[in-house]
Design an enzyme around this catalytic site. Sequence first.
Site, PDB file in Angstrom:
ATOM      1  N   CYS A 174       0.850  -1.202   0.000  1.00 40.86           N
ATOM      2  CA  CYS A 174       0.000   0.000   0.000  1.00 40.86           C
ATOM      3  C   CYS A 174       0.883   1.248   0.000  1.00 40.86           C
ATOM      4  CB  CYS A 174      -0.922  -0.012   1.211  1.00 40.86           C
ATOM      5  SG  CYS A 174      -2.116  -1.364   1.192  1.00 40.86           S
ATOM      6  N   SER A 195      -3.108   3.225  -1.635  1.00 37.17           N
ATOM      7  CA  SER A 195      -4.401   2.956  -1.015  1.00 37.17           C
ATOM      8  C   SER A 195      -4.244   3.192   0.476  1.00 37.17           C
ATOM      9  CB  SER A 195      -4.823   1.506  -1.290  1.00 37.17           C
ATOM     10  OG  SER A 195      -6.007   1.179  -0.593  1.00 37.17           O
TER      11      SER A 195
END
Length: 300
Positions: A174, A195
């Site tokens: 991420c 994200s």
Amino acid sequence: MSKWDKEYLKLCKKILKEGVEVENRTGINSIKIPAYDFEFDLEKEFPFLTTKQLFYRQAILEMLWIYQVQSNDVRWLQERNVHIWDEWEIDEDGKWRATQMLPDENGKLVKQNIEKDFGKEYAHTIGTAYGWIVKEYKQMDNLLDKLKNNPKDRRMLISLWQNAHLDTAVLPSCVWSSEWDVTDGKLNAWVHQRSCDVPLGLPFNVTQYAVLLCMLAQVSGLKPGKLYWSIKDAHIYVNQIEGIKEQIKRGKELEDLPAPELWLNPEIKDFYKFDNSSDLKDIKVLNYKHHGKISFPIAQ
């Protein structure tokens, strides 16, 4: 209230006010905005939330697992009572099992049981992700070498996103890249996050990279400079909304608390020599006061 608390709650309010609710692979809808960014001056404040309790021992150990130990073995964390990656651990038989929302033949997201065979050699790991990538490409070694021997280099970066290894990673990174530079004797970094689980992930991640920057600065004979942070898809899951509202309320109604301080053992001049036991003897967060724990569910 710390500057980081103010900036963090500003982001949370923006998501709740302007965000769009969307489906995703976890089966739990999220409210998202497409992008956001922060800037931290580490000479002025160590970014550490006070409006909720942040379990910094777990955060720092996860960072060391990735960049110092360069491991993908979840058992290393578990031995230190850190269970962040338990849900993504590959089973003893080499398979990872989960239930997620995935597109059917018509492109509609439907709940499906996943059983992915990574092979027994990857048992108890998260596959070819995070620390495995750092080690495979000697990324930390290369960064340390440049910081010490060629600090003007404009190619100082770490990328945890490697296309060749995505299929054998349980969860692609991420926080996937960081770029580093030295300006006027100060170490700066720009971190990219593809994200962002704002309630759970972001407080951990920001503190982790702030600690990492300070550690790298110390062993390279530099001062900590600025940490720049860019987010793609900043989201709050719908089952986290009440917790975030409580945190926003605390920011309005409760006593302002100052940011704590980071202490690093000044005798450590080698990044790989910082203690990574459960005691973290060489890394301490001093004078940490907070307004208590807020529990947020994990969306797998």
